[in-house]
Design a protein around this motif. Structure first.
Motif, PDB file in Angstrom:
ATOM      1  N   VAL B 166      46.656  44.719  27.003  1.00  0.00           N
ATOM      2  CA  VAL B 166      47.369  43.598  26.366  1.00  0.00           C
ATOM      3  C   VAL B 166      46.400  42.448  26.148  1.00  0.00           C
ATOM      4  O   VAL B 166      46.348  41.832  25.075  1.00  0.00           O
ATOM      5  CB  VAL B 166      48.572  43.138  27.225  1.00  0.00           C
ATOM      6  CG1 VAL B 166      49.295  41.984  26.553  1.00  0.00           C
ATOM      7  CG2 VAL B 166      49.530  44.300  27.467  1.00  0.00           C
ATOM      8  N   LEU B 167      45.618  42.170  27.175  1.00  0.00           N
ATOM      9  CA  LEU B 167      44.632  41.091  27.070  1.00  0.00           C
ATOM     10  C   LEU B 167      43.656  41.381  25.939  1.00  0.00           C
ATOM     11  O   LEU B 167      43.340  40.494  25.133  1.00  0.00           O
ATOM     12  CB  LEU B 167      43.887  40.935  28.395  1.00  0.00           C
ATOM     13  CG  LEU B 167      42.728  39.930  28.397  1.00  0.00           C
ATOM     14  CD1 LEU B 167      43.230  38.515  28.118  1.00  0.00           C
ATOM     15  CD2 LEU B 167      41.978  39.982  29.735  1.00  0.00           C
ATOM     16  N   GLU B 168      43.208  42.615  25.884  1.00  0.00           N
ATOM     17  CA  GLU B 168      42.228  42.963  24.835  1.00  0.00           C
ATOM     18  C   GLU B 168      42.856  42.815  23.457  1.00  0.00           C
ATOM     19  O   GLU B 168      42.204  42.354  22.515  1.00  0.00           O
ATOM     20  CB  GLU B 168      41.697  44.377  25.068  1.00  0.00           C
ATOM     21  CG  GLU B 168      40.740  44.429  26.266  1.00  0.00           C
ATOM     22  CD  GLU B 168      40.342  45.834  26.655  1.00  0.00           C
ATOM     23  OE1 GLU B 168      40.913  46.814  26.114  1.00  0.00           O
ATOM     24  OE2 GLU B 168      39.465  45.961  27.529  1.00  0.00           O
ATOM     25  N   ARG B 169      44.107  43.189  23.357  1.00  0.00           N
ATOM     26  CA  ARG B 169      44.789  43.062  22.059  1.00  0.00           C
ATOM     27  C   ARG B 169      44.903  41.586  21.682  1.00  0.00           C
ATOM     28  O   ARG B 169      44.634  41.195  20.548  1.00  0.00           O
ATOM     29  CB  ARG B 169      46.182  43.670  22.194  1.00  0.00           C
ATOM     30  CG  ARG B 169      46.933  43.736  20.910  1.00  0.00           C
ATOM     31  CD  ARG B 169      46.938  45.162  20.377  1.00  0.00           C
ATOM     32  NE  ARG B 169      47.940  45.271  19.337  1.00  0.00           N
ATOM     33  CZ  ARG B 169      47.619  45.431  18.044  1.00  0.00           C
ATOM     34  NH1 ARG B 169      46.368  45.494  17.657  1.00  0.00           N
ATOM     35  NH2 ARG B 169      48.568  45.536  17.157  1.00  0.00           N
ATOM     36  N   VAL B 170      45.309  40.774  22.631  1.00  0.00           N
ATOM     37  CA  VAL B 170      45.474  39.338  22.357  1.00  0.00           C
ATOM     38  C   VAL B 170      44.139  38.736  21.946  1.00  0.00           C
ATOM     39  O   VAL B 170      44.045  37.984  20.977  1.00  0.00           O
ATOM     40  CB  VAL B 170      46.025  38.604  23.598  1.00  0.00           C
ATOM     41  CG1 VAL B 170      46.028  37.094  23.359  1.00  0.00           C
ATOM     42  CG2 VAL B 170      47.430  39.075  23.922  1.00  0.00           C
ATOM     43  N   MET B 171      43.096  39.116  22.677  1.00  0.00           N
ATOM     44  CA  MET B 171      41.789  38.514  22.394  1.00  0.00           C
ATOM     45  C   MET B 171      41.231  38.969  21.058  1.00  0.00           C
ATOM     46  O   MET B 171      40.442  38.269  20.429  1.00  0.00           O
ATOM     47  CB  MET B 171      40.820  38.812  23.535  1.00  0.00           C
ATOM     48  CG  MET B 171      41.185  38.028  24.796  1.00  0.00           C
ATOM     49  SD  MET B 171      40.102  38.263  26.189  1.00  0.00           S
ATOM     50  CE  MET B 171      38.605  37.498  25.661  1.00  0.00           C
ATOM     51  N   SER B 172      41.670  40.140  20.617  1.00  0.00           N
ATOM     52  CA  SER B 172      41.183  40.614  19.315  1.00  0.00           C
ATOM     53  C   SER B 172      41.699  39.750  18.179  1.00  0.00           C
ATOM     54  O   SER B 172      41.160  39.771  17.070  1.00  0.00           O
ATOM     55  CB  SER B 172      41.605  42.068  19.095  1.00  0.00           C
ATOM     56  OG  SER B 172      43.009  42.153  18.875  1.00  0.00           O
ATOM     57  N   PHE B 173      42.737  38.961  18.437  1.00  0.00           N
ATOM     58  CA  PHE B 173      43.303  38.088  17.414  1.00  0.00           C
ATOM     59  C   PHE B 173      42.707  36.680  17.458  1.00  0.00           C
ATOM     60  O   PHE B 173      43.040  35.844  16.636  1.00  0.00           O
ATOM     61  CB  PHE B 173      44.829  37.960  17.584  1.00  0.00           C
ATOM     62  CG  PHE B 173      45.589  39.110  17.023  1.00  0.00           C
ATOM     63  CD1 PHE B 173      45.744  40.279  17.762  1.00  0.00           C
ATOM     64  CD2 PHE B 173      46.140  39.053  15.753  1.00  0.00           C
ATOM     65  CE1 PHE B 173      46.438  41.352  17.241  1.00  0.00           C
ATOM     66  CE2 PHE B 173      46.838  40.127  15.227  1.00  0.00           C
ATOM     67  CZ  PHE B 173      46.982  41.288  15.976  1.00  0.00           C
ATOM     68  N   LEU B 174      41.837  36.458  18.433  1.00  0.00           N
ATOM     69  CA  LEU B 174      41.313  35.099  18.582  1.00  0.00           C
ATOM     70  C   LEU B 174      40.177  34.863  17.599  1.00  0.00           C
ATOM     71  O   LEU B 174      39.138  35.525  17.671  1.00  0.00           O
ATOM     72  CB  LEU B 174      40.821  34.868  20.013  1.00  0.00           C
ATOM     73  CG  LEU B 174      41.897  34.939  21.101  1.00  0.00           C
ATOM     74  CD1 LEU B 174      41.290  34.626  22.467  1.00  0.00           C
ATOM     75  CD2 LEU B 174      43.023  33.958  20.803  1.00  0.00           C
ATOM     76  N   THR B 175      40.395  33.933  16.697  1.00  0.00           N
ATOM     77  CA  THR B 175      39.318  33.516  15.796  1.00  0.00           C
ATOM     78  C   THR B 175      39.295  31.997  15.783  1.00  0.00           C
ATOM     79  O   THR B 175      40.351  31.361  15.890  1.00  0.00           O
ATOM     80  CB  THR B 175      39.537  34.019  14.359  1.00  0.00           C
ATOM     81  OG1 THR B 175      40.852  33.595  13.933  1.00  0.00           O
ATOM     82  CG2 THR B 175      39.479  35.532  14.289  1.00  0.00           C
ATOM     83  N   THR B 372      35.966  28.598  25.849  1.00  0.00           N
ATOM     84  CA  THR B 372      35.903  28.522  27.313  1.00  0.00           C
ATOM     85  C   THR B 372      36.749  29.615  27.938  1.00  0.00           C
ATOM     86  O   THR B 372      36.346  30.270  28.905  1.00  0.00           O
ATOM     87  CB  THR B 372      36.381  27.144  27.813  1.00  0.00           C
ATOM     88  OG1 THR B 372      35.573  26.137  27.232  1.00  0.00           O
ATOM     89  CG2 THR B 372      36.327  27.058  29.327  1.00  0.00           C
ATOM     90  N   PHE B 373      37.895  29.833  27.373  1.00  0.00           N
ATOM     91  CA  PHE B 373      38.775  30.894  27.874  1.00  0.00           C
ATOM     92  C   PHE B 373      38.087  32.248  27.758  1.00  0.00           C
ATOM     93  O   PHE B 373      38.057  33.030  28.724  1.00  0.00           O
ATOM     94  CB  PHE B 373      40.092  30.887  27.090  1.00  0.00           C
ATOM     95  CG  PHE B 373      41.011  32.014  27.476  1.00  0.00           C
ATOM     96  CD1 PHE B 373      40.989  33.233  26.781  1.00  0.00           C
ATOM     97  CD2 PHE B 373      41.892  31.876  28.527  1.00  0.00           C
ATOM     98  CE1 PHE B 373      41.818  34.274  27.150  1.00  0.00           C
ATOM     99  CE2 PHE B 373      42.727  32.915  28.893  1.00  0.00           C
ATOM    100  CZ  PHE B 373      42.692  34.120  28.209  1.00  0.00           C
ATOM    101  N   ILE B 374      37.530  32.517  26.604  1.00  0.00           N
ATOM    102  CA  ILE B 374      36.872  33.813  26.379  1.00  0.00           C
ATOM    103  C   ILE B 374      35.709  33.973  27.355  1.00  0.00           C
ATOM    104  O   ILE B 374      35.518  35.029  27.954  1.00  0.00           O
ATOM    105  CB  ILE B 374      36.396  33.915  24.916  1.00  0.00           C
ATOM    106  CG1 ILE B 374      37.594  33.952  23.970  1.00  0.00           C
ATOM    107  CG2 ILE B 374      35.525  35.157  24.713  1.00  0.00           C
ATOM    108  CD1 ILE B 374      37.251  33.800  22.494  1.00  0.00           C
TER     109      ILE B 374
END
Lengths: 575, 385
Positions: B166-175, B372-374
């Motif tokens: 889930v985390l990986e999916r969410v982070m894949s949307f972070l731009t 920072t989160f990433i």
């Protein structure tokens, strides 16, 4: 029983007997307290005129009284109104309700007519009926009170037969919308009720209640209407007065116009007002006082004693309000009959005339009554019935219905006649809470009024101040109710309780012969309000109003003519 | 009424929270009116009838909200949000099965619920917009909660295996957000120009997901009048929803934003002209990321630590103007800083003359917080592996 004392006092003034009832828990859970219980006990009596031994005077604190719940110490005083003939429900804040609960009682049911003037004295579980032959004795008793004592009394206006007289409290304020109850007390020779209460009020879980109250406080803090820069906490009702003026909803010259002067200009001499002591334990503390310590009246009283009667002198408005509080006149009704008289006689107020008229009302001889009968009877006696701005003979408050269609419907269908506190749709229509609704549209307003009426009925039963309706809904109180009583309510169940309380009053009115009067004076359908830059205030669309009222009747489970039906009463669990 | 439900359905889609196939909006006056997916209407109608409510919204939010919701709803326990607004107005979010009676029972207690599998349902007393506000609040709340809990899990070494995809999916949307140019520049020659600037800025922050439409607030001083968005006003549609509040007169209006006092004090104490308040997610997430184990009831009002994120101070403060209101803490903090984060709530930024630097700062900070989160997640995962 957690939350409730389990005891209701029956007091018969005729022979001085006092008995205690022990209602079933199911009754308590069905009606909660305050206005809810008052209504059901009133319904158990016959439909007699107000000055007969029945119907009783029912005095019931809200369920939360005495428990430390923010802004929740109100008490309902209910009977049949001498002014309107409908059910009358007055509200008082202060300590009366808390002290009655601390004395060990959930309410009082007072019947009978005393042979001479009496007062009811309650000192914890000791109850007595005291004779008071002359009025000075009452004055003494009213002044000789401590922190654990409160008094509800009537003044000269009630004894002199003014139909819109109201009981007054020991802090010198009239019972809110108590007009019509004063004569009921006087007809029974009941001068006062004095209560001293020193016992505890039991709740189920005090620690959990503290946490629930903290959550509640957060909601109050988030409300601009309560705690914001112009909210009740900081400015009393001045902010609301300004908002109504901005929306061109200020009743002016007997509702012939809807805009008077800028409240800021009118009330500039009063702008140094400061917060005053509010009801004990209330975080909102809406009371204000002038720099010299005079209490500032509520916004609607100020509005009516200025704009409605065409008085531009705020000092005279303060004097008029103080006079009403001193003698026990409902100030809204008092201002309204003056306004009607001024229109009918084509007069304008001059300096000092307002207070002189109020004194005239107070002292009208019994065989020459006119103004003291209220605006509707006065106007009818002058052949100008349509100049009384009232619904079911209760005068409209300080909000013009042409400015908000939910408000208009609410006035018309209210069980006590025109009253803005019965439904309070202005939260949606003016204050944008919880979401804004188009105030000039009738879309969804039938459901809005029904929903708001149910919600306010629950607040009244719990003893929660109406002002909190600007910030919360009954669902926000479900947790508090659970920690106090052990009930497991939810928003839907509370809505049913609210509907039940409202419908009980409709059954009462039906029994009193009231029906077919859910309407507004023709002025509001025929004449526009004052236009403003950016918007007009048109007359209310009569057809749209009637369609909306019809929808409301269907939602409420009323007949096509607006009368309660046995089927709905049975569904709601009302006899 | 029909246009009302259609408008609400359109808004949910325009906000990118749901597609037409995955939502239904209902309201009742004389008869029911629905907009959205027709196969969802029977369930919506049944629930509305059980509740006797005036309005209803149901939607399966788009990814990544859907993934987060499915994860959070798996346990079956109620979701307890940690952000300030949701705590105040929704309290908690029940998780229920798709049984209509279970849904109705939960909606009798709370204004919004989540179904196992990730559907959001919310009710309104009268207005579909009311239901939509509660529904969209859930999206914000669960996003923030998931991310804050993830940081805590990583720090404590308690990361569940089911959380990782889930985390990986969410982070894949972070731009990173791209800050659009601010067209309306001061000094403003007229009131209408000033209001146009407010409307432009409001649209910008909503369209870039820096705040939900009916949250946040904005003000601009012009000729000794503070113009401020009304309470509950849609920031992306402010026309007719701005109150003028003379600075030398009574303190605002009854319909001004619940944070009016904060805006007023900021303008008075800092001398700035423009104040913007939004709820950028990563600023809120990082403000809640704390190693201490204080009672959650203390954090929002009495946090004992002096904290900051990317050089921006974090202050406590509750919504509104009560004893713990953020109007007591934010203005003072903005005297020395051009931006302040309110713990668990959002970001205040100020600027002079117009909103250009305030907008730029908000975008820049949110991008910095996202980075920072990433960085924190990456570093923690590397350390654990």
């Amino acid at each position: 029983m957690d939350g409730w004392t389990g005891k209701v006092l029956d007091i018969d003034l005729r022979d001085g007997t006092v008995t205690t009832r022990y209602p079933e828990r199911t009754l308590y859970e069905a009606f909660l307290g305050g206005r809810g219980l008052a209504g059901v006990f009133l319904l158990q009596e016959t439909a007699s005129p107000y000055d007969s031994p029945n119907p009783p005077i029912c005095v019931f604190p809200g369920l939360f009284a005495g428990m430390g719940v923010p802004a929740a110490g109100h008490t309902s005083v209910m009977s049949r109104s001498a002014l309107t003939g409908t059910v009358a429900e007055g509200r008082l804040g202060g300590t009366f309700g808390s002290l009655l609960k601390r004395a060990g009682f959930d309410g009082l049911v007072i019947t009978g007519i005393a042979r001479r003037k009496v007062g009811i004295e309650i000192v914890d579980d000791q109850i007595s009926i005291q004779s008071c032959r002359d009025y000075e004795m009452v004055g003494q008793r009213l002044s000789d009170i401590g922190d654990e004592t409160a008094v509800l009394a009537i003044g000269d206006a009630a004894w002199n037969g003014v139909l819109f007289s109201s009981p007054i409290t020991d802090d010198g304020t009239a019972v809110i919308r108590g007009g019509g109850l004063g004569p009921v007390f006087a007809a029974r020779n009941l001068a006062y009720i004095r209560v001293t209460g020193t016992g505890p009020v039991h709740v189920r879980d005090r620690d959990a209640l503290t946490l629930q109250c903290a959550d509640l406080q957060r909601l109050l803090d988030a409300s601009p209407a309560l705690m914001g820069g112009r909210g009740l906490h900081r400015e009393g009702g001045m902010g609301l007065l300004s908002l109504l003026a901005d929306r061109h909803m200020t009743p002016t010259h007997n509702f012939r116009q809807t805009h008077f002067v800028n409240p800021g200009d009118l009330l500039r001499p009063l702008q140094q007002c400061r917060p005053a002591a509010g009801c004990p334990g209330c975080p909102v503390r809406c009371g204000m006082e002038t720099p010299c310590g005079r209490p500032l009246p509520a916004f609607d009283v100020l509005s009516h004693f200025t704009a409605l009667v065409g008085n531009a002198d705020p000092a005279e408005a303060l004097d008029a309000a103080a006079f009403c509080a001193e003698v026990g006149l409902d100030p809204i009704c008092a201002a309204s009959v003056v306004a009607a008289m001024l229109e009918i006689t084509d007069l304008s107020l001059e300096g000092g005339m307002l207070c002189a008229l109020l004194r005239q009302i107070l002292l009208e001889p019994s065989d020459q009554r006119s103004l003291s009968l209220g605006s509707k009877r006065y106007a009818a006696s002058q052949g100008a019935s349509d100049r009384s701005m009232s619904v079911k003979r209760m005068d409209l408050p300080a909000m013009d219905p042409r400015g908000a269609m939910g408000l208009a419907l609410g006035f018309a269908v209210s069980t006590v006649g025109a009253c803005w506190r019965r439904a309070i749709p202005i939260g949606y229509e003016l204050l944008r809470k919880p979401v804004p609704l188009d105030r000039f549209s009738f879309t969804a307003k039938a459901r809005l009024v029904q929903t708001c009426e149910n919600a306010v009925a629950v607040l009244d039963a719990l003893g929660v101040c109406h002002h909190l309706f600007f910030a919360i809904s009954p669902g926000d109180l479900a947790g508090v109710l659970s920690t106090v009583t052990g009930m497991a309510p939810d928003a839907s169940r509370l809505a049913v309780i609210g509907a039940r309380i409202d419908y009980t009053e409709r059954r009462l009115n039906d029994r009193f012969g009231i029906g077919g009067e859910d309407d507004l004076p023709s002025r509001f359908f025929d004449e526009p309000g004052c236009p403003a830059p950016g918007f007009d205030v048109p007359p209310i669309d009569r057809d749209a109003f009637l369609r909306c009222r019809e929808r409301y009747y269907r939602l409420r489970g009323l007949s096509r003519s607006g009368r309660p039906t046995p089927e709905t009463a049975e569904r709601l669990g009302i006899e | 009424m029909k246009s009302w439900v259609c408008r609400t359905a359109d808004q949910l889609q325009r906000r990118g929270l749901a597609t037409a196939a995955d939502l239904v909006v209902g309201a009742i006056e004389e008869t029911f009116h629905f907009a959205g997916a027709t196969d969802r209407v029977p369930m919506a109608r049944e629930i509305m009838e059980r509740l006797d409510c005036g309005a209803f919204v149901s939607f399966c939010p788009v990814t990544p909200y859907r993934d987060i919701l499915r994860f959070l709803s798996e346990s079956g326990t109620d979701i307890r949000p940690n952000d300030s607004e949701t705590r105040t107005f929704l309290h908690d979010i029940p998780v229920v099965s798709a049984d209509p009676e279970a849904i109705a029972a939960a909606l009798r207690r709370r204004r919004a619920v989540v179904l196992h599998g990730g559907e959001i349902m919310a009710v309104g007393a009268v207005s579909p917009e009311e239901a939509a506000v509660y529904g969209t609040s859930v999206c914000f709340a669960i996003y923030v909660k998931f991310m804050v809990d993830t940081l805590a899990c990583l720090r404590e070494g308690t990361m569940e295996s089911s959380r990782i995809p889930v985390l990986e999916r969410v982070m894949s949307f972070l731009t990173p957000l791209s800050c659009p140019p601010v067209r309306c520049r001061g000094p403003f020659a007229s009131i209408s120009a000033a209001m146009e600037a407010m409307e432009e800025t409001g649209r910008m922050v909503v369209e870039n997901d820096l705040v939900d439409s009916c949250f946040g607030n904005i003000s601009l001083r012009h000729d000794e009048v503070l113009y401020i968005s009304q309470t509950g006003a849609p920031l992306d549609n402010l026309e007719g929803c701005i109150d003028p509040c003379p600075l030398d007169g009574p303190a605002g209006t009854l319909t001004a934003s619940s944070e009016f006092l904060a805006h007023l004090r900021i303008v008075q104490q800092t001398g700035c002209d423009a104040v913007l308040h939004g709820h950028p997610k990563f600023a809120v997430i990082l403000s809640l990321d704390c190693e201490e184990r204080c009672s959650s009831r203390i954090c929002h009002t009495d946090c004992p630590a002096q904290r900051s994120v990317n050089g921006v101070p974090i202050v406590t403060g509750e919504v509104g103007a009560g004893a713990n209101g953020l109007f007591q803490t934010v203005p003072e903090a903005l005297m020395e800083n051009d931006a302040v984060i309110v713990l668990g709530h959002g970001l205040f930024v100020r600027s002079d003359m117009d909103f250009a630097s305030a907008v730029r700062r908000m975008f820049e900070l949110e991008n910095a917080c996202m980075k920072t989160f990433i960085r924190k997640v990456t570093a923690a995962r590397k350390q654990r592996s």
